[in-house]
Design an enzyme around this catalytic site. Structure first.
Site, PDB file in Angstrom:
ATOM      1  CE  LYS A  44      -3.404   2.768   0.890  1.00 17.71           C
ATOM      2  NZ  LYS A  44      -4.315   3.288  -0.285  1.00 17.71           N
ATOM      3  CG  MET A  72      -9.173   3.998  -0.423  1.00 14.83           C
ATOM      4  SD  MET A  72     -10.622   3.299   0.344  1.00 14.83           S
ATOM      5  CE  MET A  72      -9.729   2.271   1.645  1.00 14.83           C
ATOM      6  CG  LEU A  74      -2.220   8.120   0.531  1.00 10.95           C
ATOM      7  CD1 LEU A  74      -1.295   9.486   0.715  1.00 10.95           C
ATOM      8  CD2 LEU A  74      -1.438   7.063   0.436  1.00 10.95           C
ATOM      9  CB  CYS A 138      -2.439  10.060  -4.134  1.00 14.44           C
ATOM     10  SG  CYS A 138      -3.912   9.532  -3.135  1.00 14.44           S
ATOM     11  CB  SER A 212      -8.700   5.478  -9.505  1.00  8.54           C
ATOM     12  OG  SER A 212      -7.975   6.351  -8.883  1.00  8.54           O
ATOM     13  N   GLY A 278      -5.609  -0.994 -14.828  1.00 11.10           N
ATOM     14  CA  GLY A 278      -7.053  -0.286 -15.016  1.00 11.10           C
ATOM     15  C   GLY A 278      -8.027  -1.191 -15.799  1.00 11.10           C
TER      16      GLY A 278
HETATM   17  C1  DHB Z   1      -4.993   6.407  -2.477  1.00  6.53           C
HETATM   18  C2  DHB Z   1      -5.712   6.474  -3.990  1.00  6.53           C
HETATM   19  C3  DHB Z   1      -4.917   6.246  -4.803  1.00  6.53           C
HETATM   20  O1  DHB Z   1      -5.563   6.000  -6.260  1.00  6.53           O
HETATM   21  C4  DHB Z   1      -3.362   5.946  -4.816  1.00  6.53           C
HETATM   22  O2  DHB Z   1      -2.903   6.101  -5.792  1.00  6.53           O
HETATM   23  C5  DHB Z   1      -2.924   6.081  -3.500  1.00  6.53           C
HETATM   24  C6  DHB Z   1      -3.733   6.251  -2.350  1.00  6.53           C
HETATM   25  C7  DHB Z   1      -6.093   6.500  -1.359  1.00  6.53           C
HETATM   26  O3  DHB Z   1      -6.993   7.367  -1.342  1.00  6.53           O
HETATM   27  O4  DHB Z   1      -5.495   5.903  -0.357  1.00  6.53           O
END
Ligand code: DHB
Length: 345
Positions: A44, A72, A74, A138, A212, A278
């Protein structure tokens, strides 16, 4: 089961997990590492310290599974947690699953401090991983734009990162693969500009495209609310609905990086590894990504929905398609999409 030989970077199948999916705890990482058929794993996206992320509800899947949205924020257990876990596995073995740590510092200083930790001689963490994925895309942090949409800022950022990587890594004669995780681009000239920017910094030898699609909005018309709540319901879109965008980005960057007119020096004339991400749900999808030029692919939403068993199924489907078509290796069709014109613009 037939196994597939791909580039020398990776072992057998071209399948990886997308960072963020089933990889935030040691338990989930252990399943991916020891039980799944992925040829490499990525943890992650981490920050220097633990973060709990955005409040729930922050992740949603459509009932028919073709669309996900997340914000999310992070949530992660901090970089040391992931590095300690990789270290607990011992030294990587030749031909074993490759190991990638994803870094998503909120600032350049955050990222530099995580790099310092990786090369800190006290821990020697650099010896236990193969790659770093630098997450420049992100979409879910309030008040932070997506760095890779600001090319002058990204240029300066890559310059600073590369300088520190050289400074830290040179004494060890140790090479990690540095991957840039990119957001989707929507204009052909952006592929050219991004490729030209990345080519200036030879330490970055791989890109992962796409993260995303940022800032989508999914609404529940019955309750008249957004399905996720952070950031007013805006979030990153994943799932099979984003596959055409992801294929276009793999193809666009493949053509841009292989364009003989792209300025190159002898030090950066190396092949750029492309990881396609994707909307992959099947072996047929993987086949299409490789046809567009992907060296490897990573699975996100489908892994969330189906679990780590998806790798064996998708690998088997890919093998069957290759057998039907008489292909014996991925190189037989990699990048060989037939089009009337191979120019970008
Ligand atoms: C998160 C979402 C993402 O697309 C990414 O690349 C890294 C972190 C997140 O919201 O945690």
């Amino acid at each position: 089961m037939t196994t597939l030989i791909t580039s020398s970077l990776i072992g057998q199948t071209p399948l990886l997990n997308a960072s963020g999916c089933k990889c935030d705890t040691k338990t989930k990482l252990t399943v991916l590492y020891t039980e799944s058929l992925a040829s490499g794993i990525c943890s992650k996206s981490a920050t220097p310290k633990h973060r709990s992320g955005n409040p729930d509800p922050r992740y949603w899947e459509s009932p028919d599974g073709d669309l996900t949205i997340n914000s999310m924020g992070l949530p992660n257990l901090g970089i040391e947690y992931y590095l300690d876990w990789y270290k607990s596995l011992g030294h990587p073995e030749k031909g074993g699953k490759w190991r990638c740590v994803s870094l998503a510092g909120l600032t350049l200083e955050d990222n530099l401090s995580m790099l310092d930790l990786i090369y800190n001689p006290l821990h020697g963490y650099y010896q236990y991983i193969d790659a770093i994925e630098w997450n420049l895309s992100c979409p879910n942090l309030s008040g932070h734009g997506i760095l890779a949409y600001d090319l002058p800022a990204m240029d300066t950022y890559l310059q600073r990162l590369e300088a520190r990587i050289h400074q830290l890594a040179t004494p060890y004669h140790h090479t990690l693969t540095h991957i840039l995780k990119l957001p989707p681009y929507f204009e052909p000239h952006h592929f050219t500009q991004v490729a030209a920017c990345i080519r200036k910094y030879p330490v970055f030898t791989a890109v992962n495209t796409v993260n995303s699609i940022p800032n989508g909005l999914v609404i529940d018309p019955i309750t008249e609310t957004t399905v996720i709540h952070p950031k007013n319901g805006f979030g990153g879109i994943g799932g099979s609905v984003i596959k055409p965008t992801a294929l276009a980005n793999v193809r666009g960057l493949y053509l841009a990086f292989n364009n003989p007119d792209l300025p190159m020096t002898t030090s950066n004339s190396r092949k750029m590894i492309i990881i396609g991400t994707g909307g992959i749900t099947s072996g047929l999808d993987v086949f299409e990504f490789i046809l567009c030029g992907a060296d490897l692919v990573s699975i996100g939403s489908q892994l969330m929905m189906e679990g780590p068993g998806c790798f064996a199924r998708i690998n088997q489907e890919l093998c069957e398609i290759m057998q039907e078509k008489g292909y014996t290796g991925l190189e037989d069709f990699r990048g060989k999409l037939k089009t009337a014109d191979s120019r970008l613009n």
